[in-house]
Design an enzyme around this catalytic site. Structure first.
Site, short mmCIF file in Angstrom:
data_model
loop_
_atom_site.label_atom_id
_atom_site.label_comp_id
_atom_site.label_asym_id
_atom_site.label_seq_id
_atom_site.Cartn_x
_atom_site.Cartn_y
_atom_site.Cartn_z
N ASP A 119 -1.25 11.75 2.80
CA ASP A 119 -0.47 10.55 3.15
C ASP A 119 0.71 10.33 2.23
O ASP A 119 0.79 10.88 1.12
CB ASP A 119 -1.37 9.32 3.17
N GLU A 139 -5.22 8.77 1.00
CA GLU A 139 -5.68 8.66 -0.39
C GLU A 139 -5.14 7.40 -1.04
O GLU A 139 -5.85 6.74 -1.81
CB GLU A 139 -5.23 9.89 -1.19
#
Length: 387
Positions: free
Chosen positions: A74, A131
């Site tokens: 991400d 994350e």
């Protein structure tokens, strides 16, 4: 593929991934790109694990041991301010934490291992969403990651621009801190600014709570245990000539032991409630545990250090570094199976003025460390699953 060609390929992957940063749990284009590259290498790829997560498996020989290698996918939700030719093409999103580099390094490890297959067992390449908010590892595990793709151990890596490029740093035990978030809502009584005696001033109450919170670490925590309590914002419903009716204090807590999380939460609740009671006001304390501490397994650290030394030499490896107060949801895996998280230094030694911190809109991953990271991850497998 020789090292020179691999390095060129790593840079190509990293730059392509840098251009398509995506929000947590929405990494569809990223996951599709990664999956396609892994399939070209001949790996068995399973997508849609925990949302946008994917797992690629590579088996060689008849060994039954299974080792996991993990990268995060991400991006961060702000505008990139670089003028790079491969700058983010998605407004409001950028890879300012280096997840593009982490993915490229894991793809590189897959390339190395798929070509020489100099191991006996199975490797799981885990590409994880979300994350940054601490949701991805939980989502993949809740979706059956460890049941569908069993692993005996797992290893992760993160670039560190504050450390010398190409150096490796880790430690057994607590490496990265937990993150707890808190909100203290103070319900007072508003009044005209000229009539403070008619109020229950939540600003005065909030100020005393903030100051009292600073005594939690200094007077309630063992001085040898790292704990950070930070009040990061105070908001009210007031205007310049009015004492507000309520105030909110927000902040976070970092530490490395669950018992210290319990201690801090308990002290916060008692302090806030006692101070509010003293002023005949009320309060609500909302305390949430977002990340658990990342605790490295000693045996996995031994393997990781050996792998790093083979790649970079002993002089560039620190196997007993200082812990770091940032948080990381790799901790969720490490709490269930043995694991080791490693820092890879990425400071631009030749151009230190170009080195900026993670989560900075000018940040860009240092391509010079991609090969070292890929070789390190592959070397873990050669050590753990060596023929």
């Amino acid at each position: 593929m020789n090292k020179q060609d691999l390095e060129r390929q790593l840079v190509e992957w990293r730059h392509a991934l840098h251009q398509c940063p995506e929000p947590p749990m929405e990494e569809r284009e990223t996951a599709a790109y990664v999956a396609e590259e892994l399939k070209r290498m001949g790996l068995d790829v399973q997508t849609g694990i925990g949302g946008t997560g994917l797992v690629a498996s590579l088996k060689a020989g008849n060994g039954t041991d299974v080792i996991g290698l993990r990268a995060d996918m991400d991006a961060l939700g702000f505008e990139e301010l670089t003028e790079l030719p491969y700058k983010s093409r998605k407004s409001g999103w950028t890879h300012a934490c280096g997840h593009d580099g982490h993915m490229a390094m894991l793809l590189g490890a897959a390339k190395i291992l798929s070509e020489d297959q100099d191991f006996d067992g199975t490797v799981r390449f885990v590409f994880q969403p979300a994350e940054e908010p601490g949701l991805g590892a939980k989502a993949m595990i809740a979706d059956g990651l460890l049941e569908q793709f069993p692993m005996d151990e797992i290893y992760g890596i993160h670039n560190a621009p504050q450390l010398p490029a190409g150096s490796f740093h880790t430690r057994a035990g607590g490496l990265k801190a937990s993150e707890d978030d808190f909100v203290v809502k103070i319900y007072g009584k508003g009044s005209h600014a000229s009539y403070p005696h008619m109020s229950k001033d939540p600003i005065v109450i909030a100020a005393q709570i903030v100051l009292a919170f600073q005594t939690i670490v200094s007077r309630s925590v063992d001085p040898l245990d790292p704990v950070v309590v930070s009040c990061t914002d105070i908001r009210t419903d007031g205007i310049r000539n009015s004492i507000p009716s309520h105030a909110e204090i927000t902040g976070d807590v970092r530490c490395f032991k669950a018992e210290n999380q319990d201690l801090v939460e308990g002290r916060m609740r008692k302090i806030a409630q006692s101070i509010c009671s003293m002023y005949d006001a009320e309060c609500e304390v909302i305390y949430s545990r977002e990340f658990i501490p990342t605790v490295n397994d000693a045996g996995c650290v031994e393997t990781a250090v050996a792998a790093a030394e083979r790649v970079a030499g002993k002089e560039k490896v620190n196997g007993n570094c200082e812990p770091d107060a940032t948080s990381e949801d790799f901790a969720v895996y490490a709490a269930r199976i043995p694991g080791c998280y490693m820092f890879l230094g990425s400071r631009r030694e030749e151009r230190p003025e170009e080195t900026v911190a993670l989560h900075n809109p000018h940040y860009d991953f240092n391509d010079d460390v991609l090969l070292a990271g890929a070789e390190y991850l592959a070397e873990i497998i050669k050590i753990r699953l060596g023929r």
